[in-house]
Scaffold this motif. Sequence first.
Motif, mmCIF file in Angstrom:
data_model
loop_
_atom_site.group_PDB
_atom_site.id
_atom_site.type_symbol
_atom_site.label_atom_id
_atom_site.label_comp_id
_atom_site.label_asym_id
_atom_site.label_seq_id
_atom_site.Cartn_x
_atom_site.Cartn_y
_atom_site.Cartn_z
ATOM 1 N N LEU A 20 -2.711 -8.503 -1.431
ATOM 2 C CA LEU A 20 -3.408 -7.580 -0.535
ATOM 3 C C LEU A 20 -3.660 -8.279 0.796
ATOM 4 O O LEU A 20 -4.139 -9.413 0.822
ATOM 5 N N PRO A 74 8.205 2.069 -1.781
ATOM 6 C CA PRO A 74 6.852 2.560 -1.501
ATOM 7 C C PRO A 74 6.445 3.590 -2.551
ATOM 8 O O PRO A 74 7.313 4.192 -3.217
ATOM 9 N N SER A 81 0.428 -0.543 7.301
ATOM 10 C CA SER A 81 0.128 0.155 6.043
ATOM 11 C C SER A 81 1.403 0.718 5.418
ATOM 12 O O SER A 81 1.520 0.762 4.188
ATOM 13 N N THR A 115 3.348 -1.114 2.632
ATOM 14 C CA THR A 115 2.860 -1.153 1.255
ATOM 15 C C THR A 115 3.946 -0.660 0.304
ATOM 16 O O THR A 115 4.497 0.422 0.476
ATOM 17 N N GLN A 170 3.919 -6.671 -5.910
ATOM 18 C CA GLN A 170 3.219 -5.651 -5.128
ATOM 19 C C GLN A 170 2.715 -6.230 -3.814
ATOM 20 O O GLN A 170 2.084 -7.308 -3.798
ATOM 21 N N THR A 207 0.307 -4.849 -0.727
ATOM 22 C CA THR A 207 -0.574 -3.774 -0.287
ATOM 23 C C THR A 207 -1.182 -4.159 1.049
ATOM 24 O O THR A 207 -1.803 -5.226 1.167
ATOM 25 N N VAL A 208 -0.985 -3.296 2.035
ATOM 26 C CA VAL A 208 -1.517 -3.544 3.373
ATOM 27 C C VAL A 208 -2.624 -2.536 3.628
ATOM 28 O O VAL A 208 -2.385 -1.320 3.611
ATOM 29 N N SER A 209 -3.818 -3.027 3.842
ATOM 30 C CA SER A 209 -4.960 -2.147 4.082
ATOM 31 C C SER A 209 -5.145 -1.945 5.588
ATOM 32 O O SER A 209 -5.000 -2.881 6.374
#
Length: 113
Positions: free
Chosen positions: A11, A37, A84, A87, A108, A110-112
């Motif tokens: 993340l 994605p 984002s 992700t 995985q 994940t880009v917040s």
Amino acid sequence: QVQLVESGGGLVQAGGSLTLSCAASGRINNMGWYRQPPGKQRELVASITRGGRTNYSDSVKGRFTISRDNAKNMAFLQMNSLKSEDTAVYYCKADNPLQREYWGQGTQVTVSS
């Protein structure tokens, strides 16, 4: 038989960086990174030949860099300025001298925002 093991996912905040690694066993030629994605098809991110020739999808050009270490049988994907929309589950792919393809199990990212 070729086995591929990815690592380095996680993340990260938008604008941040991550580096993915892919360790291969056995003799391999071309290597590449693909991503899938959520709810979408798997797509090419970047590829690299044994000689170091690279290819990138337009969506990551200028932000991602693929490289490899032939002595260690490894490939890397340096990802900068993450968005984002980056992700996805990222997969390493390689082919052997007989052009048989192999895939890793995926990692995985994940880009917040």
